[in-house]
Scaffold this motif. Sequence first.
Motif, short mmCIF file in Angstrom:
data_model
loop_
_atom_site.label_atom_id
_atom_site.label_comp_id
_atom_site.label_asym_id
_atom_site.label_seq_id
_atom_site.Cartn_x
_atom_site.Cartn_y
_atom_site.Cartn_z
N VAL A 51 0.87 -1.16 0.00
CA VAL A 51 0.00 0.00 0.00
C VAL A 51 0.92 1.22 0.00
N LEU A 52 0.74 2.07 -0.99
CA LEU A 52 1.50 3.32 -1.11
C LEU A 52 0.59 4.48 -0.75
N THR A 88 9.67 6.13 1.75
CA THR A 88 10.63 5.91 0.66
C THR A 88 11.32 7.22 0.28
N GLY A 89 12.62 7.14 -0.04
CA GLY A 89 13.38 8.31 -0.44
C GLY A 89 13.35 9.39 0.63
N SER A 90 13.23 10.64 0.19
CA SER A 90 13.09 11.75 1.14
C SER A 90 11.63 12.00 1.48
N GLY A 91 10.73 11.13 0.96
CA GLY A 91 9.32 11.20 1.27
C GLY A 91 8.57 12.12 0.31
N PRO A 92 7.30 12.31 0.63
CA PRO A 92 6.65 11.84 1.85
C PRO A 92 5.91 10.51 1.72
N THR A 93 6.05 9.80 0.59
CA THR A 93 5.29 8.57 0.40
C THR A 93 5.73 7.49 1.39
N VAL A 94 4.75 6.82 1.97
CA VAL A 94 4.99 5.70 2.89
C VAL A 94 4.44 4.44 2.23
N PHE A 95 5.15 3.33 2.39
CA PHE A 95 4.62 2.06 1.89
C PHE A 95 4.56 1.04 3.02
N GLY A 96 3.54 0.20 2.96
CA GLY A 96 3.42 -0.93 3.88
C GLY A 96 3.45 -2.22 3.09
#
Length: 292
Positions: A168-169, A248-256
């Motif tokens: 989930v992104l 991930t990376g410098s954000g702001p996306t979060v993955f589960g």
Amino acid sequence: MEKITVRVPGKINLTLDILGRFANGYHDLQMVMSSVSLYDEITLVKKEEKNISVTVDKRDLPVDERNLAYRAAALLMEEFALTGGVEIAIKKQIPIAAGMAGGSADAAGVLKGMNSLFELGLELPELQKRGLTLGADVPFCLLGGCALAEGVGERLTPLEPLPRAYLVLAKPDFAVSTPWAFAQWDKEPTKERPDLAGMLAGIKEGDIRQIAAKLGNVLEGVTGREYPVVWAIKEKMKEYGALNALMTGSGPTVFGIYTELEQAKRAHTVIKESRMAGEVHVVKLGEWEEGR
């Protein structure tokens, strides 16, 4: 050939560590990166006029030399003195300014597409060398799959295919400046570092639970302190069944990471309804049979 369409995937960082800085000011990085099943689609058409035109289906993206796809085309047109021009149409699915290398993926797609369209005969290492002049993530985006990236991102070691899993992104409705994130980290370097050896062992063994347990990103603390919603999304993902979650990376996306599709779909719904993130996707990680 007068027209070609290329699909290029976004990426996530399973690990991201900063080892120091080079004399030129760039950071010495060590990252494990993986492609995910969220793609931009790039269509290139030859034209007689010697110019470049770019169209994008997202209004907030530039279509001139500020766009990496435009610069990728210009680089090859100049180097090979191409007589004609090219029209580039980009359909975006990879979130913008999200830590998922969307711009770099588009540049990689243009390099690949023009190599075929104009029969330039460049092999992958030659494309990667040119891609590096456009951005540090472009060489990986040309390679795809899963790889250890070192230096500024140009030294790539392909790794074993990842086991199948769902992601989930979730991208909140703001952008994070990569230079800002690195500058903040420089002021207060993180003491806790990713366990690279543990991550590489998990990948080699095809153990998705160990891979999830060894997720780590030294920039997450920087972005999370400024934007606590990053941590809130992580906790919500884990509450709804994620083995683990990471920015991930410098954000702001979060993955589960999820092993079951229904769990991933449920987490997607909850995060979407919570309004913590404007863009939420369920995608695939790892090697899947075609059509699955």
